[in-house]
Design a protein around this motif. Structure first.
Motif, short mmCIF file in Angstrom:
data_model
loop_
_atom_site.label_atom_id
_atom_site.label_comp_id
_atom_site.label_asym_id
_atom_site.label_seq_id
_atom_site.Cartn_x
_atom_site.Cartn_y
_atom_site.Cartn_z
N SER A 123 -54.49 -65.15 12.51
CA SER A 123 -54.57 -64.04 13.47
C SER A 123 -53.45 -64.13 14.49
CB SER A 123 -55.92 -64.08 14.20
OG SER A 123 -55.93 -65.19 15.10
N ARG A 124 -53.18 -63.01 15.15
CA ARG A 124 -52.14 -62.98 16.17
C ARG A 124 -52.51 -63.93 17.32
NH1 ARG A 124 -48.44 -59.05 16.47
NH2 ARG A 124 -49.75 -57.73 15.21
N ALA A 125 -53.80 -63.93 17.68
CA ALA A 125 -54.25 -64.79 18.79
C ALA A 125 -53.99 -66.25 18.48
CB ALA A 125 -55.73 -64.55 19.06
N GLU A 126 -54.33 -66.64 17.23
CA GLU A 126 -54.12 -68.03 16.82
C GLU A 126 -52.62 -68.36 16.80
OE1 GLU A 126 -55.18 -70.81 12.97
OE2 GLU A 126 -56.00 -68.77 13.01
N ALA A 127 -51.82 -67.39 16.38
CA ALA A 127 -50.37 -67.60 16.32
C ALA A 127 -49.80 -67.82 17.72
CB ALA A 127 -49.68 -66.41 15.66
N LEU A 128 -50.27 -67.03 18.67
CA LEU A 128 -49.74 -67.13 20.04
C LEU A 128 -50.22 -68.39 20.74
CD1 LEU A 128 -49.97 -63.37 21.09
CD2 LEU A 128 -47.90 -64.69 20.55
N ALA A 129 -51.44 -68.85 20.37
CA ALA A 129 -52.00 -70.06 21.00
C ALA A 129 -51.55 -71.33 20.28
CB ALA A 129 -53.53 -69.95 21.00
N PHE A 130 -50.65 -71.18 19.31
CA PHE A 130 -50.28 -72.31 18.46
C PHE A 130 -49.70 -73.46 19.30
CE2 PHE A 130 -48.25 -74.52 14.97
CZ PHE A 130 -49.20 -74.36 13.97
N PRO A 131 -50.05 -74.73 18.98
CA PRO A 131 -49.53 -75.87 19.74
C PRO A 131 -47.99 -75.87 19.81
CG PRO A 131 -51.14 -76.61 18.12
CD PRO A 131 -50.92 -75.15 17.88
N LYS A 132 -47.49 -76.19 20.99
CA LYS A 132 -46.03 -76.17 21.18
C LYS A 132 -45.53 -77.53 21.63
CE LYS A 132 -45.82 -71.23 22.10
NZ LYS A 132 -47.26 -70.93 21.95
N GLY A 133 -44.25 -77.78 21.37
CA GLY A 133 -43.62 -79.02 21.79
C GLY A 133 -42.19 -78.74 22.24
N ASP A 134 -41.54 -79.74 22.79
CA ASP A 134 -40.17 -79.57 23.27
C ASP A 134 -39.19 -80.21 22.30
OD1 ASP A 134 -41.18 -78.35 25.51
OD2 ASP A 134 -41.20 -80.21 26.68
N LEU A 135 -38.00 -79.65 22.29
CA LEU A 135 -36.95 -80.20 21.42
C LEU A 135 -35.71 -80.50 22.26
CD1 LEU A 135 -35.92 -79.16 17.90
CD2 LEU A 135 -34.18 -78.96 19.67
N GLU A 136 -35.19 -81.70 22.11
CA GLU A 136 -33.90 -82.04 22.72
C GLU A 136 -33.16 -82.95 21.75
OE1 GLU A 136 -33.93 -83.59 26.72
OE2 GLU A 136 -31.81 -83.01 26.94
N LEU A 137 -32.01 -82.46 21.29
CA LEU A 137 -31.28 -83.21 20.28
C LEU A 137 -30.38 -84.26 20.92
CD1 LEU A 137 -30.24 -80.50 17.65
CD2 LEU A 137 -32.26 -81.98 17.68
N GLY A 138 -30.43 -85.47 20.35
CA GLY A 138 -29.56 -86.56 20.78
C GLY A 138 -28.67 -86.99 19.63
N PHE A 139 -27.38 -87.15 19.92
CA PHE A 139 -26.40 -87.60 18.92
C PHE A 139 -26.13 -89.08 19.13
CE2 PHE A 139 -21.82 -88.57 18.31
CZ PHE A 139 -21.75 -88.44 16.94
#
Ligand SMILES: [Zn+2]
Length: 393
Positions: A33-49
């Motif tokens: 559902s759209r609600a489930e999609a919007l509430a989906f768990p999120k995380g941060d991304l930061e790339l290190g070389f």
């Protein structure tokens, strides 16, 4: 210097160069559902070389929320272009490594099993596939009685599985502890020097130089070039025998043999550390303006009253929409994979529709998320009697 440690070599000499906050932790899981999609768990991304070995990793990656279940829909096997590619690499492996009846092929992270099934059908070899997202009902094959699938993550408990050919495609980029993983693969091969090893994964050089930011997303915590991939293999007891790129240079391919200890580089392509460092610096310089330019393009289409559809609903689409924050500017997301229709894009909320739905939406612009499918998409649109402006990223 940072307080982060390179997962490939242990160095702490990492340069952080790209950051996207609050992105969905999965981009291929099916959401109802759209609600489930919007509430989906999120995380941060930061790339290190890593200045020592060239490996690129998401230093903010948290492996805990990762959950690859059968609802994970990564397959591209509905595209004729992709099926052709799969058959070509299978035939190449069969020819090079003499796969035939009596031989066994093991695939770590086999997904829905398309590669392993094709490999065994075309060679007569037996196969073992391991993947938590495997779906038995998708395997319809004359080779079924030679195939064994294990719905699980590869780990130490599977080190008894022996094979003549070990493959691992589009999996290493999802692995956080890449060195530990390669040590496990090496250990499980044991004292069997004849085993042939084949890996396939996205090429980071292309991502850096295009710059293809839509190929950077949370599930991909690890990014390799020729050199950083070869260095990891050499460090963990493999001799790298062949490196090349395939699928319009989107994929990095590696062949290796197990040996007793670390090996020295001897392929010209491995010598890319300085080049990768320069490509990272270039990416860092251009990515801000590039994101702005693309976002402005979608906002302009919206202000001109033009209806925009994305063709392709995989990870690239999710990354494009969440990185540019353009969920509202995209009227439709279509996909040729019928298993996705009626589902919603994680973190974005857009519904995934069948291409047929475009006959009612009548888009003014169709954006191909992967340019490799432009011809296919153009033909499909023509069959639907549609002539929108067709463009790729
Ligand atoms: Zn490193």
């Amino acid at each position: 210097m940072s307080d982060h440690v390179c997962k490939a070599c242990g160095s702490t000499d990492l340069d952080l160069f790209y950051k996207v906050d609050r992105i969905p932790v999965h981009s291929c899981l099916m959401v109802d559902s759209r609600a489930e999609a919007l509430a989906f768990p999120k995380g941060d991304l930061e790339l290190g070389f890593c200045n020592a070995c060239g490996f690129i990793q998401n230093v903010k990656f948290d492996p805990k929320p990762q959950n690859y279940s059968p609802a994970y829909e990564e397959t591209q096997a509905f595209s004729p272009r992709f099926i052709r590619f799969l058959e070509e690499i299978c035939d190449d492996q069969i020819r090079k490594f003499g796969l035939k009846p009596g031989k066994t092929a093991l695939e770590i992270g086999c997904g829905k099993g398309e590669f392993l099934v094709t490999l065994c059908e075309r060679s007569g070899a037996s196969g073992i596939g391991i993947d938590p997202g495997y779906r038995p009902e998708r395997t319809v094959s004359e080779a079924a009685d030679r195939l064994q699938f294990i719905q699980d993550f590869y780990g130490p408990k599977y080190r008894h599985l022996q094979a003549d050919h070990v493959s691992c495609r589009h999996t290493l980029e999802h692995i956080h502890e890449v060195r530990t993983f390669m040590e496990l693969v090496r250990e499980s091969i044991g004292d069997r020097p004849h085993v042939d090893v084949f890996f396939e994964l996205p090429d980071a050089e292309r991502v850096l130089t295009e710059p293809a930011f839509w190929d950077i997303y949370y599930e991909h915590c690890s990014y390799f070039t020729y050199g950083s991939l070869a260095r990891l293999f050499r460090r963990t007891g493999f001799d790298v025998t062949n490196l090349w790129k395939a699928y319009d240079d989107q994929y990095l391919m590696l062949e290796a043999k197990p040996v007793d200890g670390p090996t020295e580089p001897h392929l010209a392509l491995e010598d890319d550390l300085a080049k990768t460092r320069a490509q990272v610096a270039q990416f860092k310089a251009v990515i801000g303006p590039e994101l702005q330019r693309l976002r402005d393009q979608f906002l302009r289409w919206q202000s001109e009253g033009r209806t925009v559809a994305l063709w392709g609903s995989g990870s690239k689409a999710v990354s494009l929409i969440t990185t540019l924050k353009i969920a509202e500017q995209v009227a439709a997301v279509v996909d040729i994979n019928p298993h996705k229709h009626g589902k919603f894009l994680a973190g974005c909320g857009n519904e995934i529709l069948s291409p047929q739905a475009l006959t009612e939406i009548r888009p003014d612009v169709v954006v191909a998320v992967n340019p490799i499918y432009l011809n296919e998409i153009g033909q499909d649109l023509a069959k639907l009697g549609l002539e929108p402006e067709l463009t790729a990223l």
